[in-house]
Design a protein around this motif. Structure first.
Motif, PDB file in Angstrom:
ATOM      1  N   MET A   1     -25.244  38.202 -60.784  1.00 48.35           N
ATOM      2  CA  MET A   1     -24.458  37.002 -60.948  1.00 48.35           C
ATOM      3  C   MET A   1     -25.351  35.795 -60.679  1.00 48.35           C
ATOM      4  SD  MET A   1     -20.678  37.340 -60.367  1.00 48.35           S
ATOM      5  CE  MET A   1     -20.546  37.389 -62.118  1.00 48.35           C
ATOM      6  N   ALA A   2     -25.238  34.821 -61.470  1.00 48.10           N
ATOM      7  CA  ALA A   2     -25.991  33.592 -61.259  1.00 48.10           C
ATOM      8  C   ALA A   2     -25.455  32.854 -60.043  1.00 48.10           C
ATOM      9  CB  ALA A   2     -25.885  32.705 -62.501  1.00 48.10           C
ATOM     10  N   GLY A   3     -26.355  32.346 -59.251  1.00 48.06           N
ATOM     11  CA  GLY A   3     -25.944  31.574 -58.098  1.00 48.06           C
ATOM     12  C   GLY A   3     -25.571  32.402 -56.883  1.00 48.06           C
ATOM     13  N   ALA A   4     -25.663  33.709 -56.997  1.00 46.64           N
ATOM     14  CA  ALA A   4     -25.309  34.561 -55.866  1.00 46.64           C
ATOM     15  C   ALA A   4     -26.398  34.492 -54.803  1.00 46.64           C
ATOM     16  CB  ALA A   4     -25.116  36.001 -56.336  1.00 46.64           C
ATOM     17  N   ILE A   5     -25.996  34.733 -53.570  1.00 49.85           N
ATOM     18  CA  ILE A   5     -26.934  34.717 -52.459  1.00 49.85           C
ATOM     19  C   ILE A   5     -26.718  35.990 -51.640  1.00 49.85           C
ATOM     20  CG2 ILE A   5     -25.351  33.430 -50.975  1.00 49.85           C
ATOM     21  CD1 ILE A   5     -27.792  31.980 -49.815  1.00 49.85           C
ATOM     22  N   THR A   6     -27.798  36.539 -51.110  1.00 52.78           N
ATOM     23  CA  THR A   6     -27.659  37.746 -50.292  1.00 52.78           C
ATOM     24  C   THR A   6     -27.105  37.370 -48.923  1.00 52.78           C
ATOM     25  OG1 THR A   6     -29.884  37.599 -49.345  1.00 52.78           O
ATOM     26  CG2 THR A   6     -29.651  38.804 -51.439  1.00 52.78           C
ATOM     27  N   LEU A   7     -26.516  38.351 -48.261  1.00 49.48           N
ATOM     28  CA  LEU A   7     -25.986  38.103 -46.920  1.00 49.48           C
ATOM     29  C   LEU A   7     -27.087  37.698 -45.953  1.00 49.48           C
ATOM     30  CD1 LEU A   7     -23.358  40.958 -46.469  1.00 49.48           C
ATOM     31  CD2 LEU A   7     -22.966  38.552 -46.936  1.00 49.48           C
ATOM     32  N   ASP A   8     -28.250  38.326 -46.078  1.00 47.79           N
ATOM     33  CA  ASP A   8     -29.374  37.985 -45.195  1.00 47.79           C
ATOM     34  C   ASP A   8     -29.793  36.526 -45.370  1.00 47.79           C
ATOM     35  OD1 ASP A   8     -29.462  40.533 -44.130  1.00 47.79           O
ATOM     36  OD2 ASP A   8     -31.041  41.220 -45.502  1.00 47.79           O
ATOM     37  N   LYS A   9     -29.869  36.072 -46.614  1.00 50.01           N
ATOM     38  CA  LYS A   9     -30.259  34.678 -46.863  1.00 50.01           C
ATOM     39  C   LYS A   9     -29.207  33.710 -46.330  1.00 50.01           C
ATOM     40  CE  LYS A   9     -33.240  35.323 -50.861  1.00 50.01           C
ATOM     41  NZ  LYS A   9     -33.443  35.019 -52.292  1.00 50.01           N
ATOM     42  N   LEU A  10     -27.930  34.045 -46.537  1.00 52.51           N
ATOM     43  CA  LEU A  10     -26.860  33.186 -46.044  1.00 52.51           C
ATOM     44  C   LEU A  10     -26.898  33.096 -44.523  1.00 52.51           C
ATOM     45  CD1 LEU A  10     -24.352  31.472 -46.373  1.00 52.51           C
ATOM     46  CD2 LEU A  10     -23.019  33.590 -46.538  1.00 52.51           C
ATOM     47  N   GLU A  11     -27.062  34.236 -43.869  1.00 50.66           N
ATOM     48  CA  GLU A  11     -27.129  34.237 -42.413  1.00 50.66           C
ATOM     49  C   GLU A  11     -28.338  33.435 -41.922  1.00 50.66           C
ATOM     50  OE1 GLU A  11     -26.946  37.316 -38.642  1.00 50.66           O
ATOM     51  OE2 GLU A  11     -26.469  38.032 -40.654  1.00 50.66           O
ATOM     52  N   ASN A  12     -29.462  33.561 -42.598  1.00 54.71           N
ATOM     53  CA  ASN A  12     -30.663  32.811 -42.236  1.00 54.71           C
ATOM     54  C   ASN A  12     -30.423  31.301 -42.377  1.00 54.71           C
ATOM     55  OD1 ASN A  12     -33.296  32.252 -41.494  1.00 54.71           O
ATOM     56  ND2 ASN A  12     -34.115  32.618 -43.538  1.00 54.71           N
ATOM     57  N   ILE A  13     -29.765  30.887 -43.439  1.00 58.81           N
ATOM     58  CA  ILE A  13     -29.457  29.467 -43.636  1.00 58.81           C
ATOM     59  C   ILE A  13     -28.577  28.947 -42.499  1.00 58.81           C
ATOM     60  CG2 ILE A  13     -28.143  27.866 -45.095  1.00 58.81           C
ATOM     61  CD1 ILE A  13     -29.138  29.563 -47.515  1.00 58.81           C
ATOM     62  N   LEU A  14     -27.563  29.734 -42.137  1.00 59.32           N
ATOM     63  CA  LEU A  14     -26.669  29.323 -41.053  1.00 59.32           C
ATOM     64  C   LEU A  14     -27.412  29.242 -39.717  1.00 59.32           C
ATOM     65  CD1 LEU A  14     -23.517  31.373 -42.070  1.00 59.32           C
ATOM     66  CD2 LEU A  14     -23.794  28.890 -42.189  1.00 59.32           C
ATOM     67  N   GLN A  15     -28.305  30.202 -39.465  1.00 57.42           N
ATOM     68  CA  GLN A  15     -29.095  30.169 -38.228  1.00 57.42           C
ATOM     69  C   GLN A  15     -29.993  28.937 -38.192  1.00 57.42           C
ATOM     70  OE1 GLN A  15     -31.071  33.976 -38.345  1.00 57.42           O
ATOM     71  NE2 GLN A  15     -29.424  35.001 -37.215  1.00 57.42           N
ATOM     72  N   GLN A  16     -30.633  28.628 -39.301  1.00 58.32           N
ATOM     73  CA  GLN A  16     -31.510  27.459 -39.359  1.00 58.32           C
ATOM     74  C   GLN A  16     -30.732  26.158 -39.177  1.00 58.32           C
ATOM     75  OE1 GLN A  16     -34.052  27.477 -42.803  1.00 58.32           O
ATOM     76  NE2 GLN A  16     -34.934  29.465 -42.298  1.00 58.32           N
ATOM     77  N   ALA A  17     -29.450  26.182 -39.521  1.00 55.05           N
ATOM     78  CA  ALA A  17     -28.596  25.003 -39.339  1.00 55.05           C
ATOM     79  C   ALA A  17     -28.056  24.917 -37.912  1.00 55.05           C
ATOM     80  CB  ALA A  17     -27.443  25.032 -40.334  1.00 55.05           C
ATOM     81  N   GLY A  18     -28.407  25.900 -37.070  1.00 52.62           N
ATOM     82  CA  GLY A  18     -28.034  25.853 -35.674  1.00 52.62           C
ATOM     83  C   GLY A  18     -26.803  26.663 -35.293  1.00 52.62           C
ATOM     84  N   PHE A  19     -26.296  27.462 -36.198  1.00 52.88           N
ATOM     85  CA  PHE A  19     -25.119  28.279 -35.891  1.00 52.88           C
ATOM     86  C   PHE A  19     -25.526  29.567 -35.180  1.00 52.88           C
ATOM     87  CE2 PHE A  19     -23.559  25.564 -39.251  1.00 52.88           C
ATOM     88  CZ  PHE A  19     -22.260  25.284 -38.845  1.00 52.88           C
ATOM     89  N   THR A  20     -24.633  30.050 -34.312  1.00 55.72           N
ATOM     90  CA  THR A  20     -24.850  31.299 -33.589  1.00 55.72           C
ATOM     91  C   THR A  20     -23.621  32.180 -33.771  1.00 55.72           C
ATOM     92  OG1 THR A  20     -23.891  30.421 -31.554  1.00 55.72           O
ATOM     93  CG2 THR A  20     -26.265  30.136 -31.848  1.00 55.72           C
ATOM     94  N   GLU A  21     -23.716  33.391 -33.279  1.00 53.86           N
ATOM     95  CA  GLU A  21     -22.604  34.342 -33.358  1.00 53.86           C
ATOM     96  C   GLU A  21     -22.010  34.397 -34.770  1.00 53.86           C
ATOM     97  OE1 GLU A  21     -19.835  34.343 -30.031  1.00 53.86           O
ATOM     98  OE2 GLU A  21     -21.172  32.921 -29.018  1.00 53.86           O
ATOM     99  N   ILE A  22     -22.873  34.569 -35.731  1.00 59.20           N
ATOM    100  CA  ILE A  22     -22.479  34.562 -37.138  1.00 59.20           C
ATOM    101  C   ILE A  22     -21.874  35.910 -37.509  1.00 59.20           C
ATOM    102  CG2 ILE A  22     -23.313  34.334 -39.507  1.00 59.20           C
ATOM    103  CD1 ILE A  22     -25.661  32.641 -38.211  1.00 59.20           C
ATOM    104  N   ASP A  23     -20.681  35.867 -38.088  1.00 63.51           N
ATOM    105  CA  ASP A  23     -20.001  37.072 -38.544  1.00 63.51           C
ATOM    106  C   ASP A  23     -19.536  36.831 -39.979  1.00 63.51           C
ATOM    107  OD1 ASP A  23     -18.748  39.622 -38.469  1.00 63.51           O
ATOM    108  OD2 ASP A  23     -16.836  38.652 -37.999  1.00 63.51           O
TER     109      ASP A  23
END
Length: 59
Positions: A1-23
């Protein structure tokens, strides 16, 4: 699918934005939602997922 993102990449983006306890909870989409895409001969439920994301950002 175009524009899809893997879960690992999404979690990494959230971590870099300062989020913790990501579920990230993935769920299969409904037949009704998959049929909205209008692609015949492809079972889109194998490709599309709905996700609920919970994460915390300390102050």
């Amino acid at each position: 699918m175009a524009g899809a993102i893997t879960l690992d990449k999404l979690e990494n983006i959230l971590q870099q934005a300062g989020f913790t306890e990501i579920d990230i909870e993935r769920q299969v989409v409904s037949d009704q939602y998959a049929n909205k895409w209008g692609i015949d001969d492809v079972d889109l439920k194998h490709y599309l997922r709905s996700s609920t994301i919970t994460a915390y950002k300390p102050k």
